[in-house]
Design a protein around this motif. Structure first.
Motif, PDB file in Angstrom:
ATOM      1  N   PHE A   1     -10.039  21.042 -20.630  1.00  0.00           N
ATOM      2  CA  PHE A   1     -11.366  21.388 -20.452  1.00  0.00           C
ATOM      3  C   PHE A   1     -12.367  20.701 -21.442  1.00  0.00           C
ATOM      4  CE2 PHE A   1      -9.749  25.005 -17.367  1.00  0.00           C
ATOM      5  CZ  PHE A   1      -8.684  25.085 -17.876  1.00  0.00           C
TER       6      PHE A   1
ATOM      7  N   PHE B   1     -17.385  21.188 -26.717  1.00  0.00           N
ATOM      8  CA  PHE B   1     -15.975  21.543 -27.353  1.00  0.00           C
ATOM      9  C   PHE B   1     -15.062  21.163 -26.167  1.00  0.00           C
ATOM     10  CE2 PHE B   1     -16.725  24.451 -30.746  1.00  0.00           C
ATOM     11  CZ  PHE B   1     -17.839  25.025 -30.573  1.00  0.00           C
TER      12      PHE B   1
ATOM     13  N   LEU C   1     -23.596  21.416 -28.674  1.00  0.00           N
ATOM     14  CA  LEU C   1     -22.499  21.279 -29.200  1.00  0.00           C
ATOM     15  C   LEU C   1     -21.532  21.268 -27.821  1.00  0.00           C
ATOM     16  CD1 LEU C   1     -20.904  21.638 -32.058  1.00  0.00           C
ATOM     17  CD2 LEU C   1     -21.187  23.959 -31.688  1.00  0.00           C
TER      18      LEU C   1
ATOM     19  N   LYS D   1     -12.937  19.873 -15.702  1.00  0.00           N
ATOM     20  CA  LYS D   1     -11.413  20.203 -16.258  1.00  0.00           C
ATOM     21  C   LYS D   1     -10.632  19.140 -15.672  1.00  0.00           C
ATOM     22  CE  LYS D   1     -10.789  23.717 -12.588  1.00  0.00           C
ATOM     23  NZ  LYS D   1     -10.536  25.270 -12.290  1.00  0.00           N
TER      24      LYS D   1
ATOM     25  N   GLY E   1     -24.175  31.186 -25.011  1.00  0.00           N
ATOM     26  CA  GLY E   1     -22.677  30.832 -24.903  1.00  0.00           C
ATOM     27  C   GLY E   1     -22.201  29.673 -24.281  1.00  0.00           C
ATOM     28  N   LEU E   2     -20.875  29.516 -24.202  1.00  0.00           N
ATOM     29  CA  LEU E   2     -20.313  28.325 -23.768  1.00  0.00           C
ATOM     30  C   LEU E   2     -20.186  27.938 -22.403  1.00  0.00           C
ATOM     31  CD1 LEU E   2     -18.733  28.303 -26.593  1.00  0.00           C
ATOM     32  CD2 LEU E   2     -16.959  27.148 -25.647  1.00  0.00           C
TER      33      LEU E   2
ATOM     34  N   PHE F   1      -9.061  25.477 -28.647  1.00  0.00           N
ATOM     35  CA  PHE F   1     -10.578  24.688 -28.820  1.00  0.00           C
ATOM     36  C   PHE F   1     -10.279  23.688 -30.091  1.00  0.00           C
ATOM     37  CE2 PHE F   1     -13.410  26.436 -25.475  1.00  0.00           C
ATOM     38  CZ  PHE F   1     -12.523  27.671 -25.121  1.00  0.00           C
ATOM     39  N   GLY F   2     -11.115  22.574 -29.919  1.00  0.00           N
ATOM     40  CA  GLY F   2     -11.563  21.524 -30.905  1.00  0.00           C
ATOM     41  C   GLY F   2     -12.284  22.221 -31.712  1.00  0.00           C
ATOM     42  N   LYS F   3     -13.113  21.646 -32.821  1.00  0.00           N
ATOM     43  CA  LYS F   3     -13.887  22.046 -33.867  1.00  0.00           C
ATOM     44  C   LYS F   3     -15.315  21.995 -33.098  1.00  0.00           C
ATOM     45  CE  LYS F   3     -11.657  21.897 -37.997  1.00  0.00           C
ATOM     46  NZ  LYS F   3     -11.756  21.341 -39.556  1.00  0.00           N
TER      47      LYS F   3
ATOM     48  N   TYR G   1     -16.327  22.182 -22.625  1.00  0.00           N
ATOM     49  CA  TYR G   1     -17.440  23.252 -22.637  1.00  0.00           C
ATOM     50  C   TYR G   1     -18.437  22.784 -23.439  1.00  0.00           C
ATOM     51  CZ  TYR G   1     -14.209  26.616 -20.584  1.00  0.00           C
ATOM     52  OH  TYR G   1     -13.405  27.408 -19.848  1.00  0.00           O
TER      53      TYR G   1
ATOM     54  N   GLY H   1     -14.982  25.933 -35.071  1.00  0.00           N
ATOM     55  CA  GLY H   1     -14.821  25.825 -33.894  1.00  0.00           C
ATOM     56  C   GLY H   1     -14.484  27.386 -33.177  1.00  0.00           C
TER      57      GLY H   1
ATOM     58  N   GLN I   1     -22.285  23.940 -25.610  1.00  0.00           N
ATOM     59  CA  GLN I   1     -22.921  25.264 -25.919  1.00  0.00           C
ATOM     60  C   GLN I   1     -24.343  24.768 -26.270  1.00  0.00           C
ATOM     61  OE1 GLN I   1     -21.374  26.862 -29.681  1.00  0.00           O
ATOM     62  NE2 GLN I   1     -22.014  28.925 -28.793  1.00  0.00           N
TER      63      GLN I   1
ATOM     64  N   LEU J   1      -5.704  29.135 -24.987  1.00  0.00           N
ATOM     65  CA  LEU J   1      -6.564  27.921 -24.631  1.00  0.00           C
ATOM     66  C   LEU J   1      -6.754  27.643 -26.164  1.00  0.00           C
ATOM     67  CD1 LEU J   1      -7.880  26.136 -22.454  1.00  0.00           C
ATOM     68  CD2 LEU J   1      -9.900  27.725 -22.684  1.00  0.00           C
TER      69      LEU J   1
ATOM     70  N   PHE K   1     -18.166  32.522 -20.374  1.00  0.00           N
ATOM     71  CA  PHE K   1     -18.375  33.041 -21.646  1.00  0.00           C
ATOM     72  C   PHE K   1     -19.552  33.663 -21.636  1.00  0.00           C
ATOM     73  CE2 PHE K   1     -15.325  31.157 -24.822  1.00  0.00           C
ATOM     74  CZ  PHE K   1     -14.759  30.210 -24.255  1.00  0.00           C
ATOM     75  N   GLY K   2     -19.706  34.816 -22.359  1.00  0.00           N
ATOM     76  CA  GLY K   2     -20.869  35.707 -22.717  1.00  0.00           C
ATOM     77  C   GLY K   2     -21.737  34.850 -23.765  1.00  0.00           C
ATOM     78  N   PRO K   3     -22.895  35.403 -24.151  1.00  0.00           N
ATOM     79  CA  PRO K   3     -23.686  34.834 -25.181  1.00  0.00           C
ATOM     80  C   PRO K   3     -23.404  35.010 -26.460  1.00  0.00           C
ATOM     81  CG  PRO K   3     -24.833  36.888 -24.165  1.00  0.00           C
ATOM     82  CD  PRO K   3     -23.500  36.671 -23.426  1.00  0.00           C
TER      83      PRO K   3
ATOM     84  N   PHE L   1     -18.905  26.043 -18.860  1.00  0.00           N
ATOM     85  CA  PHE L   1     -18.109  25.124 -18.633  1.00  0.00           C
ATOM     86  C   PHE L   1     -18.365  23.674 -17.940  1.00  0.00           C
ATOM     87  CE2 PHE L   1     -14.092  23.635 -16.359  1.00  0.00           C
ATOM     88  CZ  PHE L   1     -14.497  23.345 -15.023  1.00  0.00           C
TER      89      PHE L   1
END
Lengths: 115, 115
Positions: free
Chosen positions: B34, B90, B88, B49, B43-44, B105-107, B36, A42, B38, B103, A106-108, B46
């Protein structure tokens, strides 16, 4: 508009070398975060900057890790004497004035491989 | 300290079937929650929320999530999954208690939508 950008996108380095990772946040975003993403682990919080306040460094895993931010713009994450366990994707995120209500952009990421 | 659990490593679903990605959280105060997503080599992004108000939150790409305080859950749902939803996911939480800016985050859950 432009999103969060990070450079380099990939970095391969030898164990023991220093590396510097760069993050350009979205213009006007006062909050900036660094995370580390390892396979199956994660996102791990590293450090948080908010305006001119002292950064929250509580997530940095060791004193080999440090980060700076110039005003409300560019940030650099530096890892000294890299170790193989530092291999991961390093993600930067920014958000508007930090009240906890705002989502992070987020960035890449920079994929770091330590050989 | 706040934390998030995403109990399933991978969720497989047939295209057109409902998709659910589970998330439970732990906080001392009230949560900001939140989701997110990926996509590969990205990147992640959004999705949605929950801050306050309606327990059912609608977000991007047809996703929604339901905040359940008694079960401390914030499961992500989509009525009809698309192959392009394979990614993926999150879940993340921020605790409103203690002035914490972090913040958690989960795995992450790998979602695979089967054509």
């Amino acid at each position: 508009g432009a999103g969060v950008s990070q450079s380099p996108s990939n970095k391969v380095t030898e164990k023991g070398k220093d590396v510097e990772l760069r993050c350009d946040p979205i213009s006007g975003h006062t909050a900036l975060y660094w995370y580390r993403q390892s396979l199956g682990q994660g996102l791990e919080f590293l450090i948080y900057f908010q305006g001119n306040s002292a950064p929250d460094k509580s997530g940095l895993p060791s004193d080999r890790f440090s980060a700076e931010r110039t005003g409300e713009s560019v940030s650099t994450l530096t890892i000294q004497r890299t170790q193989q366990e530092d291999s991961a994707v390093y993600l930067c995120a920014s958000s508007l004035v930090e009240t906890g209500l705002r989502e992070q952009y987020f960035g890449p990421g920079t994929r770091l491989t330590v050989t | 300290a706040q934390s998030v659990a995403q109990p399933e490593d991978q969720v497989n679903v047939a295209e057109g079937n409902p998709l659910t990605v589970k998330c439970t959280y732990s906080v001392s105060g009230n949560p900001y929650l939140f989701w997110y997503v990926q996509y590969p080599n990205r990147g992640l992004q959004f999705l949605l929320k929950y801050i306050t108000g309606d327990n059912l939150v609608k977000g991007s790409y047809g996703f929604e999530a339901e905040f359940n305080k008694s079960q401390t859950s914030f499961h992500l749902k989509k009525p009809s999954a698309l192959v392009s939803d394979s990614a993926l996911y999150f879940c993340a939480v921020r605790d409103t208690w203690g002035g914490n800016n972090r913040l958690a985050f989960g795995k992450g859950n790998q979602v695979v939508v089967i054509p």
